[in-house]
Design an enzyme around this catalytic site. Structure first.
Site, PDB file in Angstrom:
ATOM      1  N   HIS A  17      23.878 -11.671 -46.174  1.00 15.60           N
ATOM      2  CA  HIS A  17      24.038 -10.226 -46.134  1.00 15.60           C
ATOM      3  C   HIS A  17      23.203  -9.858 -47.474  1.00 15.60           C
ATOM      4  O   HIS A  17      22.773  -8.740 -47.171  1.00 15.60           O
ATOM      5  CB  HIS A  17      25.457  -9.952 -46.500  1.00 15.60           C
ATOM      6  CG  HIS A  17      26.364 -10.038 -45.115  1.00 15.60           C
ATOM      7  ND1 HIS A  17      27.596 -10.961 -45.375  1.00 15.60           N
ATOM      8  CD2 HIS A  17      26.337  -9.793 -43.963  1.00 15.60           C
ATOM      9  CE1 HIS A  17      28.303 -10.830 -44.453  1.00 15.60           C
ATOM     10  NE2 HIS A  17      27.570 -10.305 -43.253  1.00 15.60           N
ATOM     11  N   LYS A  41      42.408  -5.824 -36.828  1.00 14.13           N
ATOM     12  CA  LYS A  41      41.761  -7.312 -36.734  1.00 14.13           C
ATOM     13  C   LYS A  41      42.131  -8.037 -38.203  1.00 14.13           C
ATOM     14  O   LYS A  41      42.123  -7.364 -39.394  1.00 14.13           O
ATOM     15  CB  LYS A  41      40.112  -7.145 -37.016  1.00 14.13           C
ATOM     16  CG  LYS A  41      39.430  -8.392 -36.642  1.00 14.13           C
ATOM     17  CD  LYS A  41      38.072  -8.128 -36.639  1.00 14.13           C
ATOM     18  CE  LYS A  41      37.088  -9.162 -36.586  1.00 14.13           C
ATOM     19  NZ  LYS A  41      35.597  -8.997 -36.942  1.00 14.13           N
ATOM     20  N   SER A 128      29.812 -15.135 -41.857  1.00  9.55           N
ATOM     21  CA  SER A 128      31.242 -15.202 -42.524  1.00  9.55           C
ATOM     22  C   SER A 128      32.171 -16.170 -41.971  1.00  9.55           C
ATOM     23  O   SER A 128      32.991 -16.936 -42.381  1.00  9.55           O
ATOM     24  CB  SER A 128      31.616 -13.921 -42.768  1.00  9.55           C
ATOM     25  OG  SER A 128      30.814 -13.005 -43.381  1.00  9.55           O
TER      26      SER A 128
HETATM   27  O1  PNS Z   1      29.974  -7.495 -39.666  1.00  7.13           O
HETATM   28  P1  PNS Z   1      30.339  -7.203 -38.303  1.00  7.13           P
HETATM   29  O2  PNS Z   1      31.664  -7.683 -37.865  1.00  7.13           O
HETATM   30  O3  PNS Z   1      29.394  -7.814 -37.266  1.00  7.13           O
HETATM   31  O4  PNS Z   1      30.180  -5.664 -38.269  1.00  7.13           O
HETATM   32  C1  PNS Z   1      30.421  -4.885 -37.138  1.00  7.13           C
HETATM   33  C2  PNS Z   1      30.454  -3.477 -37.407  1.00  7.13           C
HETATM   34  C3  PNS Z   1      31.632  -3.101 -38.291  1.00  7.13           C
HETATM   35  C4  PNS Z   1      29.204  -2.886 -37.815  1.00  7.13           C
HETATM   36  C5  PNS Z   1      30.572  -2.869 -35.841  1.00  7.13           C
HETATM   37  O5  PNS Z   1      32.026  -3.649 -35.251  1.00  7.13           O
HETATM   38  C6  PNS Z   1      31.135  -1.291 -35.996  1.00  7.13           C
HETATM   39  O6  PNS Z   1      30.302  -0.453 -36.242  1.00  7.13           O
HETATM   40  N1  PNS Z   1      32.629  -1.211 -35.644  1.00  7.13           N
HETATM   41  C7  PNS Z   1      32.839   0.243 -36.101  1.00  7.13           C
HETATM   42  C8  PNS Z   1      33.683   0.759 -34.861  1.00  7.13           C
HETATM   43  C9  PNS Z   1      32.403   1.201 -34.021  1.00  7.13           C
HETATM   44  O7  PNS Z   1      31.919   2.278 -34.307  1.00  7.13           O
HETATM   45  N2  PNS Z   1      32.423   0.963 -32.589  1.00  7.13           N
HETATM   46  C10 PNS Z   1      31.494   1.421 -31.774  1.00  7.13           C
HETATM   47  C11 PNS Z   1      30.074   0.579 -31.925  1.00  7.13           C
HETATM   48  S1  PNS Z   1      28.914   1.061 -30.751  1.00  7.13           S
END
Ligand code: PNS
Length: 158
Positions: A17, A41, A128
């Site tokens: 990251h 989560k 992670s």
């Molecule tokens: O570090 P991660 O868990 O891979 O990050 C994923 C993240 C947080 C970028 C993604 O899950 C996200 O944008 N979540 C917010 C909810 C949302 O907008 N969902 C629709 C995505 S198109």
């Protein structure tokens, strides 16, 4: 000002990251690192702890802001009035889901672009989740996360 948002769970922040954060900070005037607060989560670190670890590990970068969001990323991006989402890509396995999210975010807000950066090869195999698994089983994670994160992980596991 030329800004971007780098979203993620950051549970916890890894050197992979930080590699993306550092490179984004050399391109954009301002990088908002956005920690997802997802009450559905179960996370290893609380949002406050994840933010604190990000603050400590990005202290040397003047153009980085740490924030958190819940709900849709695109709503947070709009509230911040930023048009670029930065994502790191490690391997082909990341691509499908990232592609799906990028297109859905584009559908939700056509003026927002998702830009991908390839993770540095030396961190391309870490996540992670794998860091937490190895640390929980008392394996060596030296060099894969900052020292402060390593300490926080082993303190929590104890
Ligand atoms: O570090 P991660 O868990 O891979 O990050 C994923 C993240 C947080 C970028 C993604 O899950 C996200 O944008 N979540 C917010 C909810 C949302 O907008 N969902 C629709 C995505 S198109």
């Amino acid at each position: 000002m030329n800004s971007c948002i780098y979203p993620g769970s950051f549970d916890p922040v890894t050197n992979g990251h930080l590699d993306i954060i550092e490179r984004a900070a050399s391109i954009f005037d301002n990088v908002v690192v956005a920690v997802l607060n997802n009450p559905n989560k179960k996370a290893f670190f609380s949002v406050e702890e994840r933010i604190e670890l990000l603050r400590k590990t990005t202290v040397d970068f003047p153009n980085i802001e740490i924030d958190c969001f819940s709900g849709l990323l695109i709503d947070f991006v709009k509230r911040k009035d930023i048009n670029v989402i930065i994502k790191g890509l490690r391997a082909v396995s990341d691509f499908e889901y990232e592609f799906q999210m990028a297109l859905m975010n584009k559908k939700l807000s056509p003026k927002v672009e998702t830009m991908f950066m390839m993770t540095s090869s030396k961190y391309s195999y870490i996540s992670s989740s794998i860091i937490k698994e190895v640390a929980t089983l008392n394996g060596c994670i030296n060099g894969l996360v900052p020292k402060v994160v390593e300490e926080a992980l082993f303190n929590k596991i104890k």
